[in-house]
Design a protein around this motif. Structure first.
Motif, PDB file in Angstrom:
ATOM      1  N   TYR A  31     -39.063  -5.580  20.182  1.00 48.80           N
ATOM      2  CA  TYR A  31     -38.473  -3.804  19.007  1.00 48.80           C
ATOM      3  C   TYR A  31     -39.509  -3.319  19.146  1.00 48.80           C
ATOM      4  O   TYR A  31     -40.528  -2.780  18.333  1.00 48.80           O
ATOM      5  N   MET A  50     -34.049  -3.117  21.787  1.00 49.03           N
ATOM      6  CA  MET A  50     -34.105  -4.806  21.019  1.00 49.03           C
ATOM      7  C   MET A  50     -35.038  -5.619  22.391  1.00 49.03           C
ATOM      8  O   MET A  50     -35.801  -6.663  21.763  1.00 49.03           O
ATOM      9  N   SER A  94     -42.402  -4.221  16.822  1.00 50.36           N
ATOM     10  CA  SER A  94     -41.902  -5.157  15.973  1.00 50.36           C
ATOM     11  C   SER A  94     -41.985  -6.661  16.405  1.00 50.36           C
ATOM     12  O   SER A  94     -41.181  -6.182  17.405  1.00 50.36           O
ATOM     13  N   PHE A  95     -41.937  -7.714  16.461  1.00 52.16           N
ATOM     14  CA  PHE A  95     -41.435  -8.896  16.371  1.00 52.16           C
ATOM     15  C   PHE A  95     -40.084  -8.973  16.257  1.00 52.16           C
ATOM     16  O   PHE A  95     -39.690  -8.219  15.473  1.00 52.16           O
ATOM     17  N   TRP A  96     -39.206  -9.550  16.597  1.00 49.09           N
ATOM     18  CA  TRP A  96     -38.046 -10.206  16.501  1.00 49.09           C
ATOM     19  C   TRP A  96     -37.913 -10.291  14.510  1.00 49.09           C
ATOM     20  O   TRP A  96     -39.168 -11.425  13.976  1.00 49.09           O
ATOM     21  N   GLY A  97     -36.698  -9.835  13.872  1.00 43.65           N
ATOM     22  CA  GLY A  97     -36.840 -10.888  12.568  1.00 43.65           C
ATOM     23  C   GLY A  97     -37.029  -9.378  11.408  1.00 43.65           C
ATOM     24  O   GLY A  97     -37.511  -8.531  11.727  1.00 43.65           O
ATOM     25  N   ALA A 102     -43.804  -3.334  11.214  1.00 47.00           N
ATOM     26  CA  ALA A 102     -43.558  -2.557  11.976  1.00 47.00           C
ATOM     27  C   ALA A 102     -45.376  -1.954  11.716  1.00 47.00           C
ATOM     28  O   ALA A 102     -45.623  -1.651  11.126  1.00 47.00           O
TER      29      ALA A 102
END
Lengths: 113, 114
Positions: A31, A50, A94-97, A102
């Motif tokens: 992301y 995404m 950031s990673f997903w979630g 961030a």
């Protein structure tokens, strides 16, 4: 070192002259997003992505374009900058979630005259 | 229109005093984050709160998430000049569960004088 790198840090340009602000991250984050920061308004999201080739509008997308051809890069393009786009811009990844941290770049201060 | 309202916008205190920053919304958050930003830098995450009523402590900083998950506060005890900065709250809303979209408050600028 894990980081988000933006370039340039400072930019003064004239109305209508196309420009690109680059953003690169080395954390393999899915992301990525672009924000602009104006006094008293906090950070407002311009566009987000995404994953590769998947982008969408944020809250203030007018006058901006983005692309995500590679996972690590997410450039912000102003095709015809105007003075109301004078602002401080931040790229984040950031990673997903929903509660993922961030990571922000150091910012690009853009002035359009 | 700000979905997240932070107050106060600006706070100036003497070293050693306590301070509280508030973050409020009419919407329910799925999670809320607090960031701190120093001049010339991007925001850096301080904490994430997820559960209603949750309290997290980070040295002299205490973060609280409201029971209804609509509000949060940041309390600094015995503030030091190094606490000076812009504090931002950022919420993920349940209706935006599809992604990592953070909605930021307007920020609270804190100045701690020696």
């Amino acid at each position: 070192e894990a980081q988000v790198t933006q370039n340039p840090r400072y930019l003064i340009t004239v109305t209508g002259k196309k420009l690109t602000v680059t953003c690169s991250q080395n954390m393999n984050h899915e992301y990525m997003s672009w924000y602009r920061q104006d006094p008293g308004l906090g950070l407002r999201q311009i566009y987000y992505s995404m994953n590769v080739e998947v982008t969408d509008k944020g809250d203030v997308p007018e006058g901006y374009k983005v692309s995500r051809k590679e996972k690590r890069n997410f450039p912000l393009i102003l095709e015809s900058p105007s003075p109301n786009q004078t602002s401080l811009y931040f790229c984040a990844s950031s990673f997903w979630g929903e509660d993922a941290e961030a990571f922000f770049g150091q910012g690009t201060r853009l002035t359009v005259v | 229109t700000q979905l997240l309202e932070q107050s106060p916008q600006f706070l100036s205190i003497q070293e050693g005093e306590n301070l509280t920053v508030y973050c409020n919304s009419s919407s329910v958050f799925s999670s809320l984050q607090w960031y701190r930003q120093e001049p010339g830098e991007g925001p850096v995450l301080l904490v994430t709160v997820v559960t209603g009523g949750e309290v997290k402590k980070l040295k002299r900083l205490t973060f609280q998430f409201g029971d209804a998950r609509k509000d949060s506060s940041l309390h600094i005890t015995a503030a030091q000049p190094g606490d000076t900065g812009l504090y931002l709250c950022a919420g993920s809303f349940m209706i935006k569960a599809a992604g990592n979209k953070l909605t930021f408050g307007g920020g609270t600028r804190v100045l701690v004088k020696p």
